[in-house]
Design an enzyme around this catalytic site. Structure first.
Site, PDB file in Angstrom:
ATOM      1  N   CYS A 192       0.835  -1.202   0.000  1.00 56.36           N
ATOM      2  CA  CYS A 192       0.000   0.000   0.000  1.00 56.36           C
ATOM      3  C   CYS A 192       0.869   1.251   0.000  1.00 56.36           C
ATOM      4  O   CYS A 192       1.820   1.357   0.754  1.00 56.36           O
ATOM      5  CB  CYS A 192      -0.905  -0.009   1.227  1.00 56.36           C
ATOM      6  SG  CYS A 192      -2.033   1.386   1.265  1.00 56.36           S
ATOM      7  N   CYS A 247       0.383  -0.129  10.247  1.00 54.93           N
ATOM      8  CA  CYS A 247      -0.171  -1.133   9.320  1.00 54.93           C
ATOM      9  C   CYS A 247       0.867  -2.064   8.699  1.00 54.93           C
ATOM     10  O   CYS A 247       1.904  -1.629   8.179  1.00 54.93           O
ATOM     11  CB  CYS A 247      -0.949  -0.426   8.208  1.00 54.93           C
ATOM     12  SG  CYS A 247      -1.859  -1.585   7.167  1.00 54.93           S
ATOM     13  N   CYS A 266     -17.040  -8.419   5.788  1.00 53.50           N
ATOM     14  CA  CYS A 266     -16.335  -7.144   5.606  1.00 53.50           C
ATOM     15  C   CYS A 266     -15.094  -7.392   4.773  1.00 53.50           C
ATOM     16  O   CYS A 266     -14.190  -8.105   5.210  1.00 53.50           O
ATOM     17  CB  CYS A 266     -15.910  -6.570   6.948  1.00 53.50           C
ATOM     18  SG  CYS A 266     -17.287  -6.379   8.061  1.00 53.50           S
ATOM     19  N   CYS A 278     -19.988  -5.366   3.576  1.00 56.14           N
ATOM     20  CA  CYS A 278     -19.234  -4.176   3.966  1.00 56.14           C
ATOM     21  C   CYS A 278     -17.923  -4.200   3.198  1.00 56.14           C
ATOM     22  O   CYS A 278     -17.342  -5.278   3.027  1.00 56.14           O
ATOM     23  CB  CYS A 278     -18.959  -4.221   5.468  1.00 56.14           C
ATOM     24  SG  CYS A 278     -17.873  -2.885   6.017  1.00 56.14           S
ATOM     25  N   ARG A 329     -17.968  -1.998  18.084  1.00 57.17           N
ATOM     26  CA  ARG A 329     -17.319  -3.290  17.828  1.00 57.17           C
ATOM     27  C   ARG A 329     -15.952  -3.377  18.498  1.00 57.17           C
ATOM     28  O   ARG A 329     -15.072  -2.544  18.271  1.00 57.17           O
ATOM     29  CB  ARG A 329     -17.165  -3.536  16.321  1.00 57.17           C
ATOM     30  CG  ARG A 329     -16.483  -4.892  16.028  1.00 57.17           C
ATOM     31  CD  ARG A 329     -16.520  -5.306  14.552  1.00 57.17           C
ATOM     32  NE  ARG A 329     -17.849  -5.163  14.026  1.00 57.17           N
ATOM     33  CZ  ARG A 329     -18.185  -4.251  13.131  1.00 57.17           C
ATOM     34  NH1 ARG A 329     -17.289  -3.442  12.635  1.00 57.17           N
ATOM     35  NH2 ARG A 329     -19.421  -4.152  12.710  1.00 57.17           N
ATOM     36  N   CYS A 334     -19.394   2.748   8.800  1.00 54.29           N
ATOM     37  CA  CYS A 334     -18.663   2.045   9.854  1.00 54.29           C
ATOM     38  C   CYS A 334     -17.375   2.841  10.049  1.00 54.29           C
ATOM     39  O   CYS A 334     -16.546   2.909   9.137  1.00 54.29           O
ATOM     40  CB  CYS A 334     -18.363   0.620   9.402  1.00 54.29           C
ATOM     41  SG  CYS A 334     -17.266  -0.247  10.535  1.00 54.29           S
ATOM     42  N   CYS A 365       0.556   4.606   6.883  1.00 59.24           N
ATOM     43  CA  CYS A 365      -0.043   4.409   8.214  1.00 59.24           C
ATOM     44  C   CYS A 365       0.951   3.638   9.096  1.00 59.24           C
ATOM     45  O   CYS A 365       1.348   2.513   8.751  1.00 59.24           O
ATOM     46  CB  CYS A 365      -1.348   3.639   8.074  1.00 59.24           C
ATOM     47  SG  CYS A 365      -2.436   4.377   6.840  1.00 59.24           S
TER      48      CYS A 365
HETATM   49  N1  SAM Z   1      -6.861   0.590   3.281  1.00 62.50           N
HETATM   50  C1  SAM Z   1      -8.135   0.883   3.827  1.00 62.50           C
HETATM   51  C2  SAM Z   1      -8.101   2.024   4.796  1.00 62.50           C
HETATM   52  O1  SAM Z   1      -7.047   2.354   5.306  1.00 62.50           O
HETATM   53  O2  SAM Z   1      -9.172   2.592   5.041  1.00 62.50           O
HETATM   54  C3  SAM Z   1      -8.795  -0.322   4.487  1.00 62.50           C
HETATM   55  C4  SAM Z   1      -8.000  -1.335   5.274  1.00 62.50           C
HETATM   56  S1  SAM Z   1      -7.303  -0.744   6.809  1.00 62.50           S
HETATM   57  C5  SAM Z   1      -6.283  -2.116   7.186  1.00 62.50           C
HETATM   58  C6  SAM Z   1      -8.666  -0.756   7.950  1.00 62.50           C
HETATM   59  C7  SAM Z   1      -8.442  -0.328   9.380  1.00 62.50           C
HETATM   60  O3  SAM Z   1      -7.831  -1.385  10.109  1.00 62.50           O
HETATM   61  C8  SAM Z   1      -7.531   0.857   9.648  1.00 62.50           C
HETATM   62  O4  SAM Z   1      -8.171   2.063   9.467  1.00 62.50           O
HETATM   63  C9  SAM Z   1      -7.168   0.627  11.102  1.00 62.50           C
HETATM   64  O5  SAM Z   1      -8.072   1.293  11.952  1.00 62.50           O
HETATM   65  C10 SAM Z   1      -7.280  -0.878  11.290  1.00 62.50           C
HETATM   66  N2  SAM Z   1      -5.951  -1.477  11.499  1.00 62.50           N
HETATM   67  C11 SAM Z   1      -5.018  -1.676  10.549  1.00 62.50           C
HETATM   68  N3  SAM Z   1      -3.891  -2.220  11.075  1.00 62.50           N
HETATM   69  C12 SAM Z   1      -4.113  -2.361  12.397  1.00 62.50           C
HETATM   70  C13 SAM Z   1      -3.322  -2.843  13.487  1.00 62.50           C
HETATM   71  N4  SAM Z   1      -2.081  -3.266  13.308  1.00 62.50           N
HETATM   72  N5  SAM Z   1      -3.868  -2.857  14.719  1.00 62.50           N
HETATM   73  C14 SAM Z   1      -5.139  -2.406  14.896  1.00 62.50           C
HETATM   74  N6  SAM Z   1      -5.923  -1.932  13.905  1.00 62.50           N
HETATM   75  C15 SAM Z   1      -5.432  -1.897  12.673  1.00 62.50           C
HETATM   76 FE1  SF4 Z   2      -2.899   1.157   3.386  1.00 68.33          FE
HETATM   77 FE2  SF4 Z   2      -2.893  -0.051   5.757  1.00 68.33          FE
HETATM   78 FE3  SF4 Z   2      -3.118   2.589   5.628  1.00 68.33          FE
HETATM   79 FE4  SF4 Z   2      -5.180   1.038   4.815  1.00 68.33          FE
HETATM   80  S1  SF4 Z   2      -4.386   1.209   6.883  1.00 68.33           S
HETATM   81  S2  SF4 Z   2      -4.328   2.847   3.769  1.00 68.33           S
HETATM   82  S3  SF4 Z   2      -4.019  -0.700   3.952  1.00 68.33           S
HETATM   83  S4  SF4 Z   2      -1.328   1.383   4.956  1.00 68.33           S
END
Ligand code: SAM
Ligand code: SF4
Ligand code: DTB
Length: 312
Positions: free
Chosen positions: A51, A58, A95, A126, A258, A186, A55
């Site tokens: 990606c 992530c 989801c 979702c 949730r 959500c 973040c």
């Molecule tokens: N890429 C899209 C986005 O960022 O909206 C969707 C997937 S993203 C993985 C969805 C959500 O998962 C993130 O906004 C975050 O809140 C949660 N998330 C991701 N990695 C995580 C982690 N290591 N621990 C807890 N929550 C996590």
């Molecule tokens: Fe990409 Fe992870 Fe950020 Fe979603 S949360 S935009 S998958 S880096």
């Protein structure tokens, strides 16, 4: 008119003696929901890794060396199989999450096929695909999408500490488009990113003060991913975690709250306190997106020991 919450009001609630806070949250919960029922959703990663966003929490960001294998978008049959399995396990919603800043046309058209197949199985659909424009939102609505997940993750002021490739305002803009199109929202966040209690309170106030609060509010506890900047982040005080859930329940009485990522690392007792504080939804299934979820056998056992039923 819908109540708009001030930060001071929310801080006063958050700072109540713990037992008063949980009692109040449970009382609000009972006025709005059947108290011994939890809604169950199942996650499926439909496009994994690489990606462009950064973040810091992530596993899927190309900015971190997490060793995750990139997977292109799965085919529709994979989704059908996952949906059948989820339904058989008692889930009411599938989801589907895709890594990326936003979908391209090809991805979006396949996601629409997936949504139609999930709906045929009588499950709610979702998806979480990152940023959307107005046309993309309309396309998803036309395919029958029930919910769009798009988290604000933390307070507006802490947001730049977590991600810099997009802004908090970018997030709000996609959420506005989704809400205006009549797709259920959500939206929640992550606790344990290094934010303060004030940031947690501010995040909940922002969610509660949306034109309509999100239908569903995922509260994730950081799953520490080796290779990300947050891999060694200290654990959040479990009582502050429960306080944040209670605040979410009190400020958003009709939303499903949730208890999302991070349950695998929580004790049964901590999860039960979260239910007592008003959490009434969870992800069931072996996996979240890229990490292990709490074991489904353990979850069924916990629900049964607590006398919790699954439903809406
Ligand atoms: N890429 C899209 C986005 O960022 O909206 C969707 C997937 S993203 C993985 C969805 C959500 O998962 C993130 O906004 C975050 O809140 C949660 N998330 C991701 N990695 C995580 C982690 N290591 N621990 C807890 N929550 C996590
Ligand atoms: Fe990409 Fe992870 Fe950020 Fe979603 S949360 S935009 S998958 S880096
Ligand atoms: C949400 O708030 N949590 C889910 C879902 N929305 C998409 C994702 C949790 C991901 C946990 C880390 C992982 O498995 O990669």
């Amino acid at each position: 008119m819908k109540k708009s919450w001030t930060l001071t009001e929310a801080k006063d609630i958050f700072s109540l003696p713990f037992l008063d806070l949980v009692y109040r949250a449970q009382s609000v919960h009972r006025e709005h929901f059947e108290p011994n029922t939890v809604q169950i959703s199942t996650l499926l990663s439909i496009k994994t890794g690489s990606c462009p966003e950064n973040c810091s929490y992530c596993a899927q960001s190309a900015h971190h060396k997490t060793g995750l294998k990139k997977e292109p978008m799965v085919d529709v049959n994979t989704v059908i199989e996952a949906a059948q399995k989820a339904k058989a396990a008692g889930s009411s919603r599938l989801c589907m999450g895709a890594a990326g800043r936003g979908p391209n046309d090809k991805d979006l058209s396949r996601v629409c096929d997936m949504i139609r197949e999930v709906k045929k199985l009588d499950l709610e659909a979702c998806v979480t695909l990152g940023m959307l424009d107005a046309d993309q939102v309309k396309t998803l609505k036309a395919a029958g999408l029930d919910y769009y997940n798009h988290n604000i993750d933390t307070s507006e002021s802490f947001y730049p500490n977590v991600v810099t490739t997009r802004t908090f305002q970018d997030r709000l803009q996609t959420l506005d488009l989704v809400r205006q199109e009549g797709i259920k929202v959500c939206c929640g966040g992550i606790l344990g990113l290094g934010e303060s209690n004030d940031d947690r309170i501010q995040m909940i106030v922002t969610l509660a003060n949306f034109p309509t609060p999100p239908n569903s509010v995922p509260i994730n506890r950081l799953v520490k991913i080796p290779g990300t900047p947050l891999s060694d982040q200290p654990e959040i005080d479990p009582f502050d975690f429960v306080r944040t859930i209670a605040l979410a329940r009190i400020l958003m009485p009709s939303s499903h709250i949730r208890l999302s990522a991070g349950r695998e690392q929580m004790s049964d007792e901590l999860q039960s306190l979260c239910f007592l504080a008003g959490a009434n939804s969870l992800f069931l299934g072996e996996k979240l997106l890229t990490t292990q979820n709490a074991n489904p056998k353990r979850d069924h056992n916990l629900l049964s020991r607590l006398g919790l039923k699954t439903g809406h």
